[in-house]
Design a protein around this motif. Structure first.
Motif, PDB file in Angstrom:
ATOM      1  N   THR A   1       0.853  -1.191   0.000  1.00 39.60           N
ATOM      2  CA  THR A   1       0.000   0.000   0.000  1.00 39.60           C
ATOM      3  C   THR A   1       0.888   1.238   0.000  1.00 39.60           C
ATOM      4  O   THR A   1       1.822   1.330   0.808  1.00 39.60           O
TER       5      THR A   1
ATOM      6  N   TYR B   1       0.870   5.466   0.043  1.00 37.55           N
ATOM      7  CA  TYR B   1       0.151   6.723   0.218  1.00 37.55           C
ATOM      8  C   TYR B   1       0.890   7.810  -0.566  1.00 37.55           C
ATOM      9  O   TYR B   1       2.110   7.955  -0.433  1.00 37.55           O
TER      10      TYR B   1
ATOM     11  N   PRO C   1      -6.229   1.234   5.043  1.00 33.87           N
ATOM     12  CA  PRO C   1      -6.019   2.426   4.211  1.00 33.87           C
ATOM     13  C   PRO C   1      -7.211   3.381   4.251  1.00 33.87           C
ATOM     14  O   PRO C   1      -7.030   4.597   4.287  1.00 33.87           O
TER      15      PRO C   1
END
Length: 548
Positions: free
Chosen positions: A380, A382, A430
């Protein structure tokens, strides 16, 4: 001239003419920026976007509607920079989806293509705003649909559509008060009209001189770099595969794994019949041979990095790779857009994995975002755009990424991005982290101090060229002749009873001595607040101030 259709050869000419017309007027379009700040960049962003497509169109020797559609869509998608550039790429993307089905373009086909382009662009913007490039595009699309059934020749058809586009553009100040206040029409809409008028020049057979130089790429830096003794892989190899057989996700994984066995710095992006490859390797021939099993190649470029004296750049990258011992893929990674060494150091201190150099003066493209994503080995990732004009490019990269979960945190300023990262909580999903970060960002007020590049009347201020302006989140909050005085007035306008912490970042054009003097006066004004002073090193803005 009496023409009732456009073939592929003429469309190629028209597209290149439109790109050249936009490029030749980019500085004028930049000056239409609502705020008279020295970072007006709509013209630049739209030009870089369309030129990315134009280079691919120019390389086509035997144009067809299908290969032109692919080149225009893929080139503009990857080259898209800033909100205006992303919207332009979406207009072109929708347009090409319609034209690739036919051999020639008639008025009816063009009307459908304009309509589809507009629909695609509107869908790409979360909160479409009238009085912008979208409104101008929609006006021309609606006029084209109205005229298409009865149009015999395309020349009067184009004349009427463009004339109506100009009429809609002239009305944008009535739709957006901020445009009326600044005395300008929408810059993105003007850019679109210039491209349309250039394309019409191409249709009429007017002579054009097309030159498409490769733009400078926004620099990306790993959060940590170092010095190796030599370049590990000597050839920077780039090319595009024009797919000639079915290409599945399994094929993509296989090709990427093969390239990883040959070298590093791999970027592999697939879209609509094309695969774009970048790899550093010691044997470019092996990469090319493998690629040929999928289709024909174009835009082949091989640079000997040693001979071109780029050792320093690649030594830093190699040492960063050498220092990072092979580790399992991380759960979470961070990418931030930053400008100024001081700002970069702050983000590095917050454990950001990859910094994209850019922001106000050069908005990173979608492809810059994809390159950064490829460099961060995490499930993941960001992304913090830290500029409202970069959010759409980040979101476009998110939609083009399949093997990682990308979470775009829509930070509009550097202080918002810093606050968001600080509020990341390990263990949350998330979705939960995004919600938390956005809640905290909403509490951050940002002020920026810069100078005016032209005279204007805005937000109740009569601003002259060279004046110092204090910009808040929603407009001008202060104006004056001196940096320190205007900065103090901006600070006063930002502080309310909820403020607890003030962070001051001074830019490249402010000395440490002047910054400390301003900081002392700010503390004197608000002794009850916690205050921090940082060397941001950012260009253009003397101070960036946050209050939360």
């Amino acid at each position: 001239m009496a023409e009732n259709h456009i073939d592929a050869a003429l469309l190629k000419t028209m597209f290149l003419a439109g790109a050249q017309k936009l490029e030749s007027n980019k500085e004028w379009i930049n000056e239409l920026n609502v705020f008279p700040v020295p970072d007006g960049d709509t013209g630049t962003n739209m030009t870089l976007t369309i030129m990315s497509a134009a280079r691919e169109v120019q390389a086509i020797e035997e144009p067809t509607m299908e290969n032109l559609a692919k080149a225009i869509s893929s080139g503009s998608l990857r080259g898209a920079r800033g909100n205006s550039g992303v919207i332009l790429s979406q207009l072109l993307r929708g347009f090409t989806k319609e034209i690739k089905k036919v051999d020639v373009l008639t008025a009816e086909v063009l009307a459908r293509a304009f309509q589809r382009g507009t629909e695609t662009a509107y869908k790409a913007v979360m909160k479409p705003k009238e009085g912008t490039i979208l409104t101008v595009a929609k006006g021309m699309a609606d006029k084209a649909m109205e005229l298409a059934e009865t149009a015999v020749d395309l020349e009067p058809f184009f004349e009427a559509v463009i004339a109506y586009g100009d009429e809609v553009l002239s009305q944008t100040p009535e739709m957006l008060p901020v445009l009326k206040q600044a005395g300008v029409v929408d810059s993105g809409g003007q850019g679109l009209m210039q491209a349309m008028k250039g394309a019409f020049d191409g249709f009429l057979g007017k002579e054009i001189s097309f030159e498409a130089e490769t733009p400078a790429v926004s620099a990306g830096t790993a959060a940590e770099t170092a010095e190796p003794e030599e370049i590990k892989f000597g050839y920077c190899t780039e090319f595009i595969i024009n797919l000639e057989k079915n290409y599945t996700e399994s094929d993509e994984r296989e090709l990427k794994a093969y390239l990883e066995s040959l070298g590093d710095s791999i970027v592999l992006v697939s879209d609509d019949g094309l695969v774009k490859i970048h790899v550093h390797t010691n044997d470019p021939g092996l990469a090319i041979q493998k690629a040929l099993t999928y289709g024909s190649l174009s835009r082949i470029k091989i640079d000997n990095m040693r001979e071109e004296h780029q050792e320093k750049l690649f030594k830093e990258a190699a040492k960063a790779a050498a220092e990072q011992k092979p580790e399992p893929r991380k759960e979470v990674g961070f990418i931030a857009v930053s400008v100024g060494e001081g700002m970069n150091e702050i983000f590095r201190g917050l454990n950001v994995d990859y910094l994209i150099e850019g922001g106000q003066t050069m908005n990173p493209s979608t492809e810059d975002m994809l390159t950064a994503i490829s460099k961060v080995n995490a499930d993941t990732i960001y992304i913090f755009p830290n500029n409202k004009n970069i959010i759409l490019a980040a979101e476009q990269a998110m939609h083009l990424t399949e093997d990682k979960t990308i979470v775009v945190i829509p930070s509009k300023t550097v202080p918002q991005g810093i606050t968001a990262i600080i509020n990341y909580i390990p263990g949350l999903s998330p979705e939960e982290n995004k919600e938390t970060m956005m809640e905290e960002m909403a509490k951050v007020k940002t002020g920026q101090v810069t100078y005016a590049v032209r005279d204007t009347s805005l937000d109740g201020f009569e601003i002259k060229k060279g004046d110092i302006m204090g910009l808040g989140d929603k407009g001008v909050l202060a104006e004056g002749k001196e940096v320190e005085d205007t900065s103090l007035e901006l600070l006063k306008a930002m502080i309310d009873e909820e403020a607890e912490l003030v962070s001051i970042y001074y830019g490249a054009d402010v000395s440490e001595e002047d910054a400390e003097a301003f900081y002392a006066k700010a503390q004197e004004l608000y002794p009850e607040l916690d205050m921090e002073l940082h060397n941001g090193g950012q260009p253009i803005y003397y101070y960036i101030i946050s209050a939360e």
